[in-house]
Design a protein around this motif. Structure first.
Motif, PDB file in Angstrom:
ATOM      1  N   GLN A 284       0.723  -1.066  -0.129  1.00 47.59           N
ATOM      2  CA  GLN A 284       0.169   0.010  -0.022  1.00 47.59           C
ATOM      3  C   GLN A 284       0.619   1.099   0.006  1.00 47.59           C
ATOM      4  O   GLN A 284       0.282   2.213  -0.100  1.00 47.59           O
TER       5      GLN A 284
ATOM      6  N   SER B 282      -6.698  -0.862  -3.676  1.00 43.13           N
ATOM      7  CA  SER B 282      -6.047  -0.212  -4.598  1.00 43.13           C
ATOM      8  C   SER B 282      -6.714  -0.146  -6.012  1.00 43.13           C
ATOM      9  O   SER B 282      -7.421  -1.189  -6.008  1.00 43.13           O
TER      10      SER B 282
ATOM     11  N   ARG C 112      -4.249   4.424  -3.820  1.00 39.38           N
ATOM     12  CA  ARG C 112      -4.068   3.454  -2.593  1.00 39.38           C
ATOM     13  C   ARG C 112      -4.662   3.942  -1.352  1.00 39.38           C
ATOM     14  O   ARG C 112      -4.122   5.062  -1.061  1.00 39.38           O
TER      15      ARG C 112
ATOM     16  N   LYS D  14      -3.346   5.445 -10.042  1.00 45.54           N
ATOM     17  CA  LYS D  14      -3.493   4.194  -9.049  1.00 45.54           C
ATOM     18  C   LYS D  14      -3.408   4.526  -7.865  1.00 45.54           C
ATOM     19  O   LYS D  14      -2.453   4.607  -7.050  1.00 45.54           O
TER      20      LYS D  14
END
Lengths: 330, 330, 330
Positions: free
Chosen positions: C121, C232, C241, C239
């Protein structure tokens, strides 16, 4: 990693991990150490090893004419916690050698010849909870102590030669210093001392016999020494091994013997061992140990194993242990 | 091991072991250390080494356009006992670098430029009992001390560039801390200090000339510095080397010079070296050392060697040493 | 080195070095450690690393029928001074495992499952000055302390299995001893205790969700535990998360969350991260950290990077840091 660059070094080693448990952790430390070299001081379920894990670096260069240059560096560690096992980096072995037509001459750190014979006679190779050739069950126990003498020596010269079934091994460790000390390789009472050893063995078909001697200089009194005799015969169905060792420590002459056997079952192996130790001391300490093990071979390099072992020092309580694990060589 | 998996790492190194003996262990430590870097403190026969044994890991990746990513990690150990030689794992060298069309930029731990020149001028490469370029016989001796300044630096940036026969090397070590300390890489009196060095050399056919400078910040007083000049010329039959070094330590300015030569005999080599050191201190300490050695080459990677060396600090007794051994590179 | 001998071992690793600087070294240690795991205690320019450098040895042997024997040994070091990072040799990882058709069973030393989720993460993988998933900014901070609980465990058994997008990870560390201790892998208050962890994750195309749990036995009072949730989604252009962690320490229940994202720019990557930590203690300690980084990819194995990060513990001063460096994997 990708695209390996060329090198003259071979990386090799063994990793072994499994579960080990014994039934006693309290009371008599002697009773517990009678179970061998795994170093457990508890009776909990442990993640531990039956083979001493190692990472090695070795190389050989052919010099022609029967000459070769060689080196071997073996690093010992415990994979259950990733820790180095001893203070020296290449504690297991650190040897530079020249192979010649009349034998191999090496220098550095390695086992004394008697210990090569000792391993060969123990189906567990002196390792793990089930071993019957270890320092605790042998006369070796009293000859070898961590602070004075070790199975390995530093600052040593080694010679070995094999011909016509005979193998001769000799080693001499230099004292290198007049100052007292108990460092590894120290070979005396109050300080570094000279030490030497000799081993002779003969192998012909199924027969093996070996004799070895180890002697350590002392500051006072006579030198200490150890003699070991071992033999095995491979009948095919079963390979029995017997050995006897006697240490002369001046005041006492402890003795030990082992009777062991390996039994092949297809490609797998059953191991049996019994060891008896007589300390020949004031309290007449005697100990017995019995082990049985099974090794299931998954491949040339990987095996799963399980062992049961039971040791007892006379007058003390019995300690029983069990292990199961996987051993992978590379 | 078998069936090597692909990797981008090259394992390399040197192992060296032999026998070393010197005629004195008592009396003047100064006289003994004048013999060099083998660290003997006894006059027994020792299993020891003439070359500092190392195990290295290195890699290069071609990034295209004249760019390369590189690393080099060198582990130092003593094969006579398998022990790590210093507290740091990759004490010998630990460098990550980018090669570019305008030179190589690196970071980590490595020698300062003056020490690369120092090695090149000594036929024994500053190693073993016979070396004549070591910290004990050079002006380097007083500039370098284990607790304040070392031949190597931590936390440093490095730059090097080679073109038209010229090579430039620069290094700067970061002090990284305002707190006093004498850790490796510390470069001052009472605490970590900045340090920098510069080396320039020129090579054309048989001729080599080099000049290097090293400067260390101090807490009080002026900075210390060291200047070194070296030259060699390969006549084919003999390759003489001369060098001169001068350290400016504020109160004193010790100087040293060496005159050395290598003489090829077929593929083998004879080494000769003389070093003189003048401490320029209150007691006018002066030292001389003379060494002769022969290296018999068994292959590209393996040689046997023998050396005799004799050192004397003025007013003290002469210490003489001898070694014979085998060196194997891989 | 030349002419690589065959081996079944792969050497691999990461080396990373660059320059790191932060604006404060005095005053509040808490404020400084809020900046992460680089361990700086000064405000000088440092040669340091953003990725924890490692040298690894691994091997796999195919046993047939979906079975494989495996091992992995990872050595951690700091290339700026060549030093080993922790007391254990293979401190980073030391695992022997058997892969079977119904999952992989391993033993040794490795991360607990919650920490595998934690890394995933954090765009900086919990490493370097800019990391937002580290022990200092997470609820992990209070659950993990060097003397009682660590992200890694010794003496552990591991199980993992992946099928249909789901991955299950389980780990159990043996207490191995009834005696009090604060060794690595010790998992309690006054002595070694049992510890276990479980992680479940699901991955389908761009989506990832994971949940992990970690529980430690204590000598007195209720067991401590930690729960972590992370997700995510890869939109291609960005992207994002998010993750949330909560530790139950009996007296307090510290919580933390992070919001982070990676943005691809050609083959390069921009990293963004924000972390908030609430200690839930008597002094209501709260901390915030924000980081931005850019990684320029030179090849599959080499990248240059730069990061800026700023952390603040409520009521304390802001600490700002900067790094630039090169990372090379092999």
């Amino acid at each position: 990693g990708s695209a390996m660059a060329q090198s003259s070094v071979t990386l090799y080693g063994v990793v072994d991990l499994g579960l080990v448990k014994q039934n006693r952790a309290d009371a008599s430390p002697a009773g517990i150490t009678a179970l061998g070299a795994v170093g457990l001081t508890n009776k909990e379920l442990n993640v531990a090893q039956a083979t001493k894990s190692r990472l090695g670096f070795r190389g050989v260069e052919d010099l022609g004419g029967g000459y070769k240059a060689k080196f071997k560096l073996e690093h010992r560690f415990t994979p259950d916690n990733g820790a180095q096992s001893a203070t020296a980096d290449f504690w297991d072995m650190s040897v530079v050698a020249l192979e010649t037509p009349v034998g191999e001459i090496g220098a550095g750190r390695d086992y004394m010849p008697a210990f090569y014979l000792q391993f060969k006679q123990d189906p567990w190779l002196n390792q793990g909870i089930a071993e019957v050739g270890g320092t605790t069950t042998y006369a070796f126990a009293t000859y070898i102590t961590p602070t004075t003498r070790s199975a390995r020596v530093n600052n040593a010269l080694f010679y070995s030669m094999a011909a016509s079934g005979f193998t001769v091994q000799a080693a001499a460790s230099m004292k290198e210093s007049g100052t007292p000390g108990t460092t590894p390789g120290a070979t005396g009472d109050a300080g570094a001392k000279n030490r030497f050893g000799l081993g002779v063995s003969y192998e012909a078909g199924p027969l093996f016999v070996g004799l070895a001697y180890d002697q350590s200089e002392r500051t006072v009194g006579a030198d200490h020494n150890l003699t070991m005799l071992g033999a095995s015969y491979d009948f095919g169905m079963v390979k029995p091994r017997v050995s006897y060792a006697r240490a002369d420590l001046g005041a006492t002459t402890p003795t030990s013997y082992i009777v062991a056997a390996t039994v092949p079952v297809d490609t797998n192996i059953v191991k049996l061992g019994y060891a008896h130790f007589d300390a020949d001391n004031a309290t007449s300490t005697k100990a017995n140990k019995f082990s049985i093990g099974y090794e299931h071979v998954l491949s040339k390099r990987t095996a799963v194993y399980t062992d049961v072992t039971s040791g007892k020092i006379k007058g003390s309580q019995t300690v029983t242990g069990f292990d199961v694990g996987v051993r992978h060589t590379f």
